[in-house]
Design a protein around this motif. Structure first.
Motif, PDB file in Angstrom:
ATOM      1  N   GLU A 218       0.868  -1.180   0.000  1.00 21.07           N
ATOM      2  CA  GLU A 218       0.000   0.000   0.000  1.00 21.07           C
ATOM      3  C   GLU A 218       0.905   1.230   0.000  1.00 21.07           C
ATOM      4  OE1 GLU A 218      -3.499   2.066   2.744  1.00 21.07           O
ATOM      5  OE2 GLU A 218      -2.973  -0.055   3.030  1.00 21.07           O
ATOM      6  N   LYS A 219       1.051   1.839  -1.161  1.00 17.15           N
ATOM      7  CA  LYS A 219       2.031   2.904  -1.332  1.00 17.15           C
ATOM      8  C   LYS A 219       1.682   4.134  -0.485  1.00 17.15           C
ATOM      9  CE  LYS A 219       3.882   0.286  -4.478  1.00 17.15           C
ATOM     10  NZ  LYS A 219       5.017  -0.576  -4.127  1.00 17.15           N
ATOM     11  N   ILE A 220       2.719   4.861  -0.106  1.00 20.55           N
ATOM     12  CA  ILE A 220       2.571   6.091   0.663  1.00 20.55           C
ATOM     13  C   ILE A 220       2.621   7.267  -0.305  1.00 20.55           C
ATOM     14  CG2 ILE A 220       3.622   7.556   2.437  1.00 20.55           C
ATOM     15  CD1 ILE A 220       4.828   4.969   3.614  1.00 20.55           C
ATOM     16  N   ALA A 221       1.760   8.255  -0.098  1.00 17.56           N
ATOM     17  CA  ALA A 221       1.742   9.437  -0.952  1.00 17.56           C
ATOM     18  C   ALA A 221       3.113  10.112  -0.953  1.00 17.56           C
ATOM     19  CB  ALA A 221       0.668  10.415  -0.478  1.00 17.56           C
ATOM     20  N   ALA A 222       3.595  10.458  -2.136  1.00 19.84           N
ATOM     21  CA  ALA A 222       4.957  10.969  -2.293  1.00 19.84           C
ATOM     22  C   ALA A 222       5.219  12.221  -1.466  1.00 19.84           C
ATOM     23  CB  ALA A 222       5.231  11.254  -3.764  1.00 19.84           C
ATOM     24  N   LYS A 223       4.203  13.054  -1.277  1.00 22.06           N
ATOM     25  CA  LYS A 223       4.389  14.318  -0.564  1.00 22.06           C
ATOM     26  C   LYS A 223       3.946  14.241   0.897  1.00 22.06           C
ATOM     27  CE  LYS A 223       4.159  17.269  -4.664  1.00 22.06           C
ATOM     28  NZ  LYS A 223       3.517  18.440  -5.304  1.00 22.06           N
ATOM     29  N   SER A 224       3.875  13.040   1.436  1.00 23.62           N
ATOM     30  CA  SER A 224       3.502  12.883   2.848  1.00 23.62           C
ATOM     31  C   SER A 224       4.540  13.545   3.744  1.00 23.62           C
ATOM     32  CB  SER A 224       3.396  11.396   3.204  1.00 23.62           C
ATOM     33  OG  SER A 224       2.342  10.779   2.512  1.00 23.62           O
ATOM     34  N   LYS A 225       4.072  14.135   4.828  1.00 24.51           N
ATOM     35  CA  LYS A 225       4.970  14.766   5.799  1.00 24.51           C
ATOM     36  C   LYS A 225       5.577  13.685   6.685  1.00 24.51           C
ATOM     37  CE  LYS A 225       5.233  18.323   9.367  1.00 24.51           C
ATOM     38  NZ  LYS A 225       4.489  19.348  10.143  1.00 24.51           N
ATOM     39  N   ILE A 226       6.888  13.675   6.804  1.00 24.98           N
ATOM     40  CA  ILE A 226       7.597  12.648   7.560  1.00 24.98           C
ATOM     41  C   ILE A 226       7.947  13.133   8.965  1.00 24.98           C
ATOM     42  CG2 ILE A 226       9.750  11.318   7.713  1.00 24.98           C
ATOM     43  CD1 ILE A 226       9.827  11.245   4.682  1.00 24.98           C
ATOM     44  N   SER A 227       7.695  12.255   9.950  1.00 22.71           N
ATOM     45  CA  SER A 227       8.191  12.468  11.311  1.00 22.71           C
ATOM     46  C   SER A 227       8.683  11.114  11.814  1.00 22.71           C
ATOM     47  CB  SER A 227       7.105  13.041  12.226  1.00 22.71           C
ATOM     48  OG  SER A 227       6.009  12.142  12.320  1.00 22.71           O
ATOM     49  N   TYR A 228       9.270  11.117  13.004  1.00 25.35           N
ATOM     50  CA  TYR A 228       9.861   9.878  13.528  1.00 25.35           C
ATOM     51  C   TYR A 228       9.347   9.613  14.941  1.00 25.35           C
ATOM     52  CZ  TYR A 228      12.997  10.853   9.649  1.00 25.35           C
ATOM     53  OH  TYR A 228      13.504  11.140   8.400  1.00 25.35           O
ATOM     54  N   TYR A 229       8.973   8.366  15.201  1.00 29.12           N
ATOM     55  CA  TYR A 229       8.508   8.015  16.546  1.00 29.12           C
ATOM     56  C   TYR A 229       9.684   7.477  17.365  1.00 29.12           C
ATOM     57  CZ  TYR A 229       8.267   3.243  14.584  1.00 29.12           C
ATOM     58  OH  TYR A 229       8.562   2.043  13.981  1.00 29.12           O
ATOM     59  N   PRO A 230       9.600   7.598  18.704  1.00 26.10           N
ATOM     60  CA  PRO A 230      10.724   7.190  19.579  1.00 26.10           C
ATOM     61  C   PRO A 230      11.026   5.698  19.447  1.00 26.10           C
ATOM     62  CG  PRO A 230       9.163   8.552  20.781  1.00 26.10           C
ATOM     63  CD  PRO A 230       8.501   8.205  19.474  1.00 26.10           C
ATOM     64  N   TYR A 231      12.291   5.380  19.472  1.00 28.44           N
ATOM     65  CA  TYR A 231      12.755   3.993  19.372  1.00 28.44           C
ATOM     66  C   TYR A 231      12.479   3.268  20.677  1.00 28.44           C
ATOM     67  CZ  TYR A 231      15.749   0.319  17.431  1.00 28.44           C
ATOM     68  OH  TYR A 231      16.223  -0.854  16.904  1.00 28.44           O
ATOM     69  N   ASN A 232      11.997   2.051  20.573  1.00 29.02           N
ATOM     70  CA  ASN A 232      11.699   1.234  21.751  1.00 29.02           C
ATOM     71  C   ASN A 232      12.889   0.334  22.057  1.00 29.02           C
ATOM     72  OD1 ASN A 232      10.697  -0.394  23.755  1.00 29.02           O
ATOM     73  ND2 ASN A 232       8.878  -1.075  22.634  1.00 29.02           N
ATOM     74  N   TRP A 233      13.632   0.675  23.127  1.00 34.90           N
ATOM     75  CA  TRP A 233      14.824  -0.090  23.497  1.00 34.90           C
ATOM     76  C   TRP A 233      14.516  -1.210  24.490  1.00 34.90           C
ATOM     77  CZ3 TRP A 233      19.162  -0.171  20.908  1.00 34.90           C
ATOM     78  CH2 TRP A 233      19.534   0.920  20.141  1.00 34.90           C
ATOM     79  N   LYS A 234      13.255  -1.422  24.797  1.00 35.09           N
ATOM     80  CA  LYS A 234      12.910  -2.503  25.718  1.00 35.09           C
ATOM     81  C   LYS A 234      13.326  -3.836  25.122  1.00 35.09           C
ATOM     82  CE  LYS A 234       8.986  -4.388  28.311  1.00 35.09           C
ATOM     83  NZ  LYS A 234       7.512  -4.297  28.544  1.00 35.09           N
ATOM     84  N   LEU A 235      13.841  -4.740  25.972  1.00 34.71           N
ATOM     85  CA  LEU A 235      14.423  -5.994  25.514  1.00 34.71           C
ATOM     86  C   LEU A 235      13.423  -6.879  24.757  1.00 34.71           C
ATOM     87  CD1 LEU A 235      17.163  -7.532  25.714  1.00 34.71           C
ATOM     88  CD2 LEU A 235      16.198  -8.745  27.691  1.00 34.71           C
ATOM     89  N   ASN A 236      13.878  -7.453  23.651  1.00 30.41           N
ATOM     90  CA  ASN A 236      13.033  -8.317  22.815  1.00 30.41           C
ATOM     91  C   ASN A 236      13.080  -9.768  23.336  1.00 30.41           C
ATOM     92  OD1 ASN A 236      15.684  -8.897  22.084  1.00 30.41           O
ATOM     93  ND2 ASN A 236      15.224  -9.157  19.903  1.00 30.41           N
ATOM     94  N   GLN A 237      12.650  -9.937  24.549  1.00 22.95           N
ATOM     95  CA  GLN A 237      12.702 -11.276  25.151  1.00 22.95           C
ATOM     96  C   GLN A 237      11.338 -11.938  25.163  1.00 22.95           C
ATOM     97  OE1 GLN A 237      13.623 -11.245  29.372  1.00 22.95           O
ATOM     98  NE2 GLN A 237      12.692  -9.241  29.651  1.00 22.95           N
ATOM     99  N   THR A 238      11.346 -13.276  25.087  1.00 19.11           N
ATOM    100  CA  THR A 238      10.104 -14.032  25.170  1.00 19.11           C
ATOM    101  C   THR A 238       9.560 -13.954  26.578  1.00 19.11           C
ATOM    102  OG1 THR A 238      11.338 -16.046  25.666  1.00 19.11           O
ATOM    103  CG2 THR A 238      10.786 -15.640  23.353  1.00 19.11           C
ATOM    104  N   LYS A 239       8.274 -14.067  26.703  1.00 21.30           N
ATOM    105  CA  LYS A 239       7.620 -14.029  28.036  1.00 21.30           C
ATOM    106  C   LYS A 239       7.539 -15.422  28.609  1.00 21.30           C
ATOM    107  CE  LYS A 239       6.805  -9.605  27.900  1.00 21.30           C
ATOM    108  NZ  LYS A 239       7.466  -8.680  28.845  1.00 21.30           N
TER     109      LYS A 239
END
Length: 239
Positions: A218-239
């Motif tokens: 599903e393509k993104i409109a070429a003139k879409s405004k870009i922003s960045y969300y905070p990176y999640n550094w929480k550990l990728n461990q199984t529960k």
């Protein structure tokens, strides 16, 4: 004639030994990931109880030499080493909530792998990005142990399937609504900070949206405004 025969035998034995070593490494790595990775997360707790298998795999890499001229073997080798070394670094300090809880995790801690004493950043930036034109697909297969990273897979990267694996993992990330957050009504898109930190990698043939649309259904409109969300550094461990 005798000298030529001995030389040919030596070359054959060296090549055969190299192939055996790399094959063993890839097979052992594949078995390890299949046993300890599920749904993009790692069972660090189980590995911590018995690190022998992981230690053996990483130690074996010091008997292997790979040449960047064999690009697929070289890249697959170092991608797997990176992911295994991340796991080793977490397990060594487990329990932790994030890789950032370990001082110098990426840029100071040296791993004795591949015949080198090297940091994770060195593997990523010098041996991979630095040698292969900063291929942006690397960012979707090098897993930093944080949930913000694209998911680790329950298999090793293999020389004969590497290109397909790189494309597959890139497509999975860029079609994930949690990784690429699109507001079509307002023509806005939120991207992972990975695409901010390594902006130049994603702008080699256009801009970030051009790169995303190469893999996105599903393509993104070429003139879409870009922003960045905070990176999640929480550990990728199984529960």
């Amino acid at each position: 004639m005798k000298h030529i025969t001995i030389t040919l035998i030596t070359v054959f034995m060296t090549t055969f030994g190299f192939a055996q070593n790399t094959d063993t490494f890839f097979k052992a790595s594949d078995a390890f990931f299949k046993a300890h990775v599920k749904d993009g997360k790692v069972n660090y707790k189980a590995i911590k109880k018995n690190t022998a298998e992981l230690d053996k795999i990483l130690a074996s890499t010091n008997n292997i030499t790979v040449n960047k001229s064999e690009a697929n073997t070289y890249q697959a080798f170092w991608i797997n080493i990176y992911n295994l070394s991340v796991i080793k670094g977490i397990v060594k300090n487990y329990p932790v909530k994030s890789p950032l809880d370990v001082k110098g995790f990426f840029d100071k801690t040296k791993h004795n792998v591949g015949g080198k004493k090297i940091t994770l950043n060195d593997i990523e930036h010098k041996l991979l990005r630095g040698q292969f034109n900063s291929d942006p697909r690397f960012h979707f297969v090098l897993v930093c142990a944080g949930l913000g990273c694209p998911p680790i897979i329950a298999e090793a990267y293999m020389p004969n399937t590497l290109d397909k694996q790189l494309d597959r993992q890139t497509k999975i990330a860029l079609n994930n609504d949690e990784f690429i957050k699109v507001n079509t009504r307002k023509k806005r898109v939120q991207l992972s900070e990975i695409m901010k930190w390594y902006k130049e990698d994603f702008r080699q043939n256009g801009n970030e949206i051009d790169f995303i649309n190469k893999y996105r259904e599903e393509k993104i409109a070429a003139k879409s405004k870009i922003s960045y969300y905070p990176y999640n550094w929480k550990l990728n461990q199984t529960k």
